[in-house]
Design a protein around this motif. Structure first.
Motif, mmCIF file in Angstrom:
data_model
loop_
_atom_site.group_PDB
_atom_site.id
_atom_site.type_symbol
_atom_site.label_atom_id
_atom_site.label_comp_id
_atom_site.label_asym_id
_atom_site.label_seq_id
_atom_site.Cartn_x
_atom_site.Cartn_y
_atom_site.Cartn_z
ATOM 1 N N GLY A 184 0.817 -1.211 0.000
ATOM 2 C CA GLY A 184 0.000 0.000 0.000
ATOM 3 C C GLY A 184 0.847 1.255 0.000
ATOM 4 N N ARG A 185 1.937 1.232 0.733
ATOM 5 C CA ARG A 185 2.805 2.416 0.807
ATOM 6 C C ARG A 185 3.469 2.730 -0.533
ATOM 7 N N ARG A 186 3.685 1.718 -1.317
ATOM 8 C CA ARG A 186 4.292 2.002 -2.636
ATOM 9 C C ARG A 186 3.239 2.142 -3.734
ATOM 10 N N GLY A 187 1.949 2.176 -3.329
ATOM 11 C CA GLY A 187 0.882 2.412 -4.288
ATOM 12 C C GLY A 187 0.502 1.216 -5.130
ATOM 13 N N ALA A 188 0.673 0.015 -4.595
ATOM 14 C CA ALA A 188 0.377 -1.197 -5.361
ATOM 15 C C ALA A 188 -1.093 -1.243 -5.770
ATOM 16 N N SER A 189 -1.346 -1.847 -6.902
ATOM 17 C CA SER A 189 -2.708 -1.991 -7.401
ATOM 18 C C SER A 189 -3.455 -3.066 -6.623
ATOM 19 N N PHE A 190 -4.779 -3.066 -6.778
ATOM 20 C CA PHE A 190 -5.587 -4.105 -6.151
ATOM 21 C C PHE A 190 -5.225 -5.477 -6.704
ATOM 22 N N ALA A 191 -4.927 -5.558 -7.989
ATOM 23 C CA ALA A 191 -4.549 -6.840 -8.595
ATOM 24 C C ALA A 191 -3.282 -7.391 -7.944
ATOM 25 N N GLU A 192 -2.300 -6.515 -7.704
ATOM 26 C CA GLU A 192 -1.068 -6.973 -7.060
ATOM 27 C C GLU A 192 -1.342 -7.413 -5.628
#
Length: 309
Positions: A184-192
């Motif tokens: 989440g802190r690195r802005g990961a997508s929901f898919a990831e």
């Protein structure tokens, strides 16, 4: 139009968001003190499930007016809480305070905020940011740390309540939680994030992720590192922090320590006193096992408010 005594449905606005709620004013002589009640996380309505009505009734009997409202996107309120930030929710609370202060039956200088759980974070942020000081802030079951840290504590307790879960599985789920926070802190997508869960979740524990969709994941990312302590440091009014000693969702001892540390800051406003009350045996909602409020909680709440106004 001003509201007199009794209970009525009201609406007020923050920008283009229309907020709907219930205002209850006691039939007491003179202008009354008032509270804005803010519900917890998720789609909280003006009743915060069933928690607020008995609190509202007790405050009314003590001569205190109560305004509670549906969170944006819930009940009769417009907007969308999942698309919001805690700043947006705090601005809604600000609008509620200003609406309550404007009522002719209310003493505007004696209006404060009562927030439960996430609503405590919202109330602290609103009170710290308001141009005109509120008279007080009350938080109940409000974590003193970020959601990322608090959720880790809640997760351990939840897993230990599930039968046949071994400590190794708990350790794996906590490691998964930590990976999701980092993602989440690195802005990961929901898919990831979903791939991480599917790869690392121990078998038999699907409930951990079953209700998370893309929009909720984005909300979680925005919220996960919120720290309530800076808002508490910026308070300019008294703060009552209440906790249930048997809370399985919030680490109470650590929260008390963090709030207490903030209260000892030398740069704090001298009006920003801190009162902490921990009710033994009570849960996150200050309820006992039989579903009734902890002994003394309602009287403590009303008495503390009246003593501050």
């Amino acid at each position: 139009m001003g509201v007199g005594t009794g209970t009525c449905e009201v609406t007020f606005h923050h920008g283009d968001v229309r907020l709907a709620g219930t205002l209850s004013v006691p039939d007491h002589p003179g202008r009354r003190p008032g509270v804005v009640m803010i519900g917890g996380s998720g789609p909280a309505d003006r009743h915060n499930d069933v928690l607020f009505p008995p609190i509202r009734q007790h405050l009314l009997e003590a001569g205190i007016a109560v305004l509670s409202y549906d969170k944006r996107g819930v009940g009769a309120s417009s907007g969308d809480w999942i698309a919001s930030s805690l700043d947006d929710l705090a601005a809604d609370a600000d609008a509620a305070v200003r609406f309550l202060r404007a009522q002719p039956a209310i003493e505007g200088r004696a209006v404060g905020i009562v927030g439960h759980s996430e609503g405590g974070w919202v109330g602290l942020r609103a009170a710290a940011a308001l141009v005109t000081d509120v008279a007080f802030v009350v938080t109940s079951g409000c974590p003193g740390m970020s959601p990322a840290v608090q959720d880790r504590y809640a997760l351990v307790n939840l897993l230990r309540q599930v039968g046949q879960v071994v400590e190794a599985d708990i350790d794996r789920v906590l490691a998964l939680h930590d990976r999701l926070v980092a993602a989440g802190r690195r802005g990961a997508s929901f898919a990831e994030a979903t791939r991480i869960v599917r790869t690392e979740m121990p078998a038999g524990l699907p409930a951990y992720w079953h209700d998370v969709d893309e929009r909720l994941w984005e909300f979680m990312k925005r919220k996960q590192d919120h720290d309530p302590v800076p808002d508490q440091v910026r308070l300019r009014c008294p703060h009552l922090a209440t906790f249930g000693g048997a809370d399985q969702i919030v680490p109470v001892a650590e929260s008390v320590h963090l709030f207490g540390g903030a209260a000892c800051r030398t740069d704090r406003d001298p009006r920003a006193t801190l009162t902490v009350q921990v009710f033994p045996g009570a849960d996150h909602r200050l309820l006992r096992a039989d579903g009734t409020f902890a002994d003394g909680y309602l009287d403590t709440l009303a008495g503390w408010i009246l003593a501050r106004i």
